[in-house]
Each structure stands twice: as C-alpha cells, then as structure tokens.
Design a protein around this motif. Structure first.
Motif, PDB file in Angstrom:
ATOM      1  N   MET A  66      31.754  -8.522   2.563  1.00  0.00           N
ATOM      2  CA  MET A  66      31.012  -8.496   1.558  1.00  0.00           C
ATOM      3  C   MET A  66      30.198  -7.790   0.438  1.00  0.00           C
ATOM      4  SD  MET A  66      31.348 -10.375  -1.957  1.00  0.00           S
ATOM      5  CE  MET A  66      32.707 -11.787  -1.204  1.00  0.00           C
ATOM      6  N   THR A  67      29.448  -7.336   1.521  1.00  0.00           N
ATOM      7  CA  THR A  67      28.196  -6.495   1.672  1.00  0.00           C
ATOM      8  C   THR A  67      28.503  -4.943   1.034  1.00  0.00           C
ATOM      9  OG1 THR A  67      27.707  -6.658   3.489  1.00  0.00           O
ATOM     10  CG2 THR A  67      26.647  -8.523   2.310  1.00  0.00           C
ATOM     11  N   ARG A  68      29.391  -4.618   1.899  1.00  0.00           N
ATOM     12  CA  ARG A  68      29.851  -3.515   1.657  1.00  0.00           C
ATOM     13  C   ARG A  68      30.987  -3.596   0.084  1.00  0.00           C
ATOM     14  NH1 ARG A  68      32.391  -3.250   7.013  1.00  0.00           N
ATOM     15  NH2 ARG A  68      30.741  -3.090   8.706  1.00  0.00           N
ATOM     16  N   GLN A  69      31.173  -4.782  -0.628  1.00  0.00           N
ATOM     17  CA  GLN A  69      31.589  -4.341  -2.262  1.00  0.00           C
ATOM     18  C   GLN A  69      30.789  -4.080  -2.019  1.00  0.00           C
ATOM     19  OE1 GLN A  69      35.016  -7.309  -2.277  1.00  0.00           O
ATOM     20  NE2 GLN A  69      36.469  -6.615  -0.643  1.00  0.00           N
ATOM     21  N   LEU A  70      29.830  -5.252  -2.216  1.00  0.00           N
ATOM     22  CA  LEU A  70      28.412  -5.601  -3.069  1.00  0.00           C
ATOM     23  C   LEU A  70      27.294  -3.853  -3.189  1.00  0.00           C
ATOM     24  CD1 LEU A  70      27.255  -9.270  -2.820  1.00  0.00           C
ATOM     25  CD2 LEU A  70      28.218  -8.050  -4.727  1.00  0.00           C
ATOM     26  N   ARG A  71      27.058  -3.691  -2.240  1.00  0.00           N
ATOM     27  CA  ARG A  71      26.579  -1.710  -2.623  1.00  0.00           C
ATOM     28  C   ARG A  71      27.542  -1.114  -2.819  1.00  0.00           C
ATOM     29  NH1 ARG A  71      24.318  -3.115   3.532  1.00  0.00           N
ATOM     30  NH2 ARG A  71      22.632  -4.942   3.181  1.00  0.00           N
ATOM     31  N   GLY A  72      28.595  -0.980  -2.293  1.00  0.00           N
ATOM     32  CA  GLY A  72      29.610   0.073  -2.948  1.00  0.00           C
ATOM     33  C   GLY A  72      29.525   0.051  -4.652  1.00  0.00           C
ATOM     34  N   GLY A  73      29.337  -1.090  -5.160  1.00  0.00           N
ATOM     35  CA  GLY A  73      29.225  -0.636  -6.313  1.00  0.00           C
ATOM     36  C   GLY A  73      30.861  -1.624  -6.834  1.00  0.00           C
ATOM     37  N   SER A  74      31.766  -1.757  -5.870  1.00  0.00           N
ATOM     38  CA  SER A  74      33.161  -2.429  -6.510  1.00  0.00           C
ATOM     39  C   SER A  74      33.144  -4.016  -7.177  1.00  0.00           C
ATOM     40  CB  SER A  74      33.892  -2.484  -5.439  1.00  0.00           C
ATOM     41  OG  SER A  74      33.919  -3.166  -5.142  1.00  0.00           O
ATOM     42  N   SER A  75      32.197  -4.234  -6.985  1.00  0.00           N
ATOM     43  CA  SER A  75      31.480  -5.929  -6.757  1.00  0.00           C
ATOM     44  C   SER A  75      30.362  -5.802  -7.612  1.00  0.00           C
ATOM     45  CB  SER A  75      31.808  -7.032  -5.727  1.00  0.00           C
ATOM     46  OG  SER A  75      33.551  -6.878  -5.516  1.00  0.00           O
ATOM     47  N   ARG A  76      30.668  -7.558  -8.004  1.00  0.00           N
ATOM     48  CA  ARG A  76      28.668  -7.413  -9.176  1.00  0.00           C
ATOM     49  C   ARG A  76      28.117  -8.734  -8.084  1.00  0.00           C
ATOM     50  NH1 ARG A  76      28.096  -6.189 -14.802  1.00  0.00           N
ATOM     51  NH2 ARG A  76      28.868  -8.357 -14.711  1.00  0.00           N
ATOM     52  N   ASN A  77      28.808  -9.353  -7.931  1.00  0.00           N
ATOM     53  CA  ASN A  77      28.914 -10.912  -6.862  1.00  0.00           C
ATOM     54  C   ASN A  77      29.338 -11.172  -6.092  1.00  0.00           C
ATOM     55  OD1 ASN A  77      26.597 -11.695  -8.995  1.00  0.00           O
ATOM     56  ND2 ASN A  77      27.745 -11.919 -10.530  1.00  0.00           N
ATOM     57  N   GLY A  78      29.463 -12.136  -4.950  1.00  0.00           N
ATOM     58  CA  GLY A  78      29.892 -12.059  -4.172  1.00  0.00           C
ATOM     59  C   GLY A  78      29.707 -14.098  -3.937  1.00  0.00           C
ATOM     60  N   LEU A  79      30.816 -14.196  -3.127  1.00  0.00           N
ATOM     61  CA  LEU A  79      31.033 -16.013  -2.504  1.00  0.00           C
ATOM     62  C   LEU A  79      31.017 -15.932  -0.822  1.00  0.00           C
ATOM     63  CD1 LEU A  79      29.409 -18.786  -2.817  1.00  0.00           C
ATOM     64  CD2 LEU A  79      31.841 -19.476  -3.935  1.00  0.00           C
ATOM     65  N   ILE A  80      30.670 -15.817   0.254  1.00  0.00           N
ATOM     66  CA  ILE A  80      31.038 -16.548   1.928  1.00  0.00           C
ATOM     67  C   ILE A  80      30.853 -17.990   1.307  1.00  0.00           C
ATOM     68  CG2 ILE A  80      30.561 -15.713   3.449  1.00  0.00           C
ATOM     69  CD1 ILE A  80      29.095 -12.778   2.218  1.00  0.00           C
ATOM     70  N   LEU A  81      32.025 -18.150   1.573  1.00  0.00           N
ATOM     71  CA  LEU A  81      32.344 -19.734   3.231  1.00  0.00           C
ATOM     72  C   LEU A  81      32.818 -19.409   4.510  1.00  0.00           C
ATOM     73  CD1 LEU A  81      34.347 -21.273  -0.381  1.00  0.00           C
ATOM     74  CD2 LEU A  81      31.718 -21.668  -0.237  1.00  0.00           C
ATOM     75  N   ALA A  82      31.480 -20.721   5.101  1.00  0.00           N
ATOM     76  CA  ALA A  82      32.420 -20.769   6.230  1.00  0.00           C
ATOM     77  C   ALA A  82      32.248 -21.853   6.923  1.00  0.00           C
ATOM     78  CB  ALA A  82      31.404 -19.704   7.072  1.00  0.00           C
ATOM     79  N   ASN A  83      33.277 -21.768   8.069  1.00  0.00           N
ATOM     80  CA  ASN A  83      33.232 -23.140   8.738  1.00  0.00           C
ATOM     81  C   ASN A  83      32.824 -23.246   9.735  1.00  0.00           C
ATOM     82  OD1 ASN A  83      34.425 -24.808   5.947  1.00  0.00           O
ATOM     83  ND2 ASN A  83      36.506 -24.326   6.754  1.00  0.00           N
ATOM     84  N   GLY A  84      32.412 -24.665  10.271  1.00  0.00           N
ATOM     85  CA  GLY A  84      32.185 -24.682  11.903  1.00  0.00           C
ATOM     86  C   GLY A  84      32.038 -25.746  12.315  1.00  0.00           C
ATOM     87  N   GLY A  85      32.037 -25.991  13.555  1.00  0.00           N
ATOM     88  CA  GLY A  85      32.437 -26.912  14.670  1.00  0.00           C
ATOM     89  C   GLY A  85      34.272 -27.566  14.444  1.00  0.00           C
ATOM     90  N   VAL A  86      34.673 -28.342  14.774  1.00  0.00           N
ATOM     91  CA  VAL A  86      35.787 -29.047  13.748  1.00  0.00           C
ATOM     92  C   VAL A  86      35.814 -29.005  12.726  1.00  0.00           C
ATOM     93  CG1 VAL A  86      37.739 -30.104  14.820  1.00  0.00           C
ATOM     94  CG2 VAL A  86      35.790 -29.576  16.122  1.00  0.00           C
ATOM     95  N   LEU A  87      35.720 -28.276  12.073  1.00  0.00           N
ATOM     96  CA  LEU A  87      35.928 -28.287  10.596  1.00  0.00           C
ATOM     97  C   LEU A  87      35.067 -29.533  10.204  1.00  0.00           C
ATOM     98  CD1 LEU A  87      39.261 -27.809   9.462  1.00  0.00           C
ATOM     99  CD2 LEU A  87      37.697 -26.473   9.772  1.00  0.00           C
ATOM    100  N   SER A  88      34.111 -29.363  10.911  1.00  0.00           N
ATOM    101  CA  SER A  88      32.779 -30.256  10.428  1.00  0.00           C
ATOM    102  C   SER A  88      31.142 -29.722   9.992  1.00  0.00           C
ATOM    103  CB  SER A  88      32.670 -30.697  11.998  1.00  0.00           C
ATOM    104  OG  SER A  88      32.389 -30.590  12.648  1.00  0.00           O
ATOM    105  N   TYR A  89      31.144 -28.556   9.557  1.00  0.00           N
ATOM    106  CA  TYR A  89      30.354 -27.648   9.346  1.00  0.00           C
ATOM    107  C   TYR A  89      31.002 -26.901   7.920  1.00  0.00           C
ATOM    108  CZ  TYR A  89      27.679 -29.499  13.064  1.00  0.00           C
ATOM    109  OH  TYR A  89      26.895 -30.643  14.200  1.00  0.00           O
ATOM    110  N   GLN A  90      30.037 -26.627   6.866  1.00  0.00           N
ATOM    111  CA  GLN A  90      30.547 -25.889   6.165  1.00  0.00           C
ATOM    112  C   GLN A  90      28.871 -25.046   5.439  1.00  0.00           C
ATOM    113  OE1 GLN A  90      32.953 -26.042   4.131  1.00  0.00           O
ATOM    114  NE2 GLN A  90      32.679 -24.374   2.637  1.00  0.00           N
ATOM    115  N   HIS A  91      28.965 -23.979   5.522  1.00  0.00           N
ATOM    116  CA  HIS A  91      27.284 -23.183   4.824  1.00  0.00           C
ATOM    117  C   HIS A  91      28.188 -22.309   3.883  1.00  0.00           C
ATOM    118  CE1 HIS A  91      26.229 -23.981   8.776  1.00  0.00           C
ATOM    119  NE2 HIS A  91      27.631 -23.995   9.128  1.00  0.00           N
ATOM    120  N   SER A  92      27.826 -22.050   2.953  1.00  0.00           N
ATOM    121  CA  SER A  92      28.122 -20.775   1.579  1.00  0.00           C
ATOM    122  C   SER A  92      27.023 -19.599   1.860  1.00  0.00           C
ATOM    123  CB  SER A  92      28.320 -21.479   0.286  1.00  0.00           C
ATOM    124  OG  SER A  92      26.915 -22.674  -0.054  1.00  0.00           O
ATOM    125  N   ILE A  93      26.976 -19.305   0.875  1.00  0.00           N
ATOM    126  CA  ILE A  93      25.390 -18.153   0.681  1.00  0.00           C
ATOM    127  C   ILE A  93      26.106 -17.311  -0.744  1.00  0.00           C
ATOM    128  CG2 ILE A  93      26.685 -16.509   1.890  1.00  0.00           C
ATOM    129  CD1 ILE A  93      23.203 -15.690   2.305  1.00  0.00           C
TER     130      ILE A  93
END
Length: 147
Positions: A1-28
C-alpha cells in the motif's frame, strides 16, 4: 500500500488486519495528500494536543445508575455468549466506567440481535468478591415488566 501511495498510483488507502484467532481487528487509513487545513501532521502522540477537560474521567470502582455507551460480547466456540465488556457513563457524575455484565439476563440482552443496548439504562456496582483477587465493575440492565 505504501509503495502505491508513494508511487502516485493511489491517493488514499485502507489497511485491515486480523490477529489472534480472528479476535483482534486493526485498521489504518493512509493518504499521500496533505491535510485539508494545510497544518503539519503532529510529531508524536496526538493525545498531547487534546484538551484535558474534553475527556470524561474514568472511575474504576463505581456504584449507581448508568447508561451503556458501547459494548462488545465475547462468544464461546458453540456460539453462546460468554462475557460482555461495557463502557458506560454514570448518570450522576457523567464519569465513564468499564464493567462486565452483572447477570445472565444482561448478557443475553447485550448479545440479542432484536434490541440495541446502546443508551440502555442500568445499574453498575463494584463486584464484592472479585475474580482472582481483582475487583471489577458489574453492570445490570433494567428490565421492563411485560404484563
């Protein structure tokens, strides 16, 4: 995602990640654009700039009437509700508190798909026995009588 943003192919991005046994949700949310008001991004913790009075105090041992502000329910693997975690606000002092469910009917109410518990009134007390030597708050919702 950061490579696409720095390369100019995208302007905004959302990253989602699960942790544990699908018991944690993180986003940025990421962006290659400057802030709209053209102020620089803060260096360090953004909470340093928050007004201290804008954050309601949190009481750790509470008692009295209260309202649910938000909650989550942890479920057993068989789909039955196991435990609830409640963030609420005391009616008298307007302070926040953290609590678990105080009884089985409150747990069932919080895990119901028929009724939204946010804003529901109840009573919170400090657990007299505690779990493993630690005290915790218990919230019980007010049930309405059905005739």
């Amino acid at each position: 995602m950061t490579r696409q943003l720095r390369g100019g192919s995208s302007r905004n991005g959302l990253i989602l990640a699960n942790g544990g046994v699908l018991s944690y949700q993180h986003s940025i949310c990421l962006s290659s654009l400057p802030q709209r008001n053209e102020s620089p991004y803060p260096n360090g913790n953004g909470l340093e700039q928050a007004e201290p009075d804008s954050i309601a105090p949190v009481n750790f041992e509470v008692k009295g009437p209260a309202t649910i502000e938000t909650y989550t329910v942890e479920f057993n693997r068989d789909g039955t509700p196991f435990q609830a975690y409640i963030v609420g606000r005391l009616t008298d002092s307007n302070h926040r508190f953290l609590a678990n469910e105080g009884d089985q009917s409150t747990l069932l109410c919080l895990s119901s798909s028929n009724e939204e518990p946010i804003g529901k009134l109840g009573t919170v007390i400090a657990d007299p026995l505690g779990k493993m030597g630690e005290r915790r708050n218990l919230f019980s919702s007010h049930s309405t009588a059905r005739l």
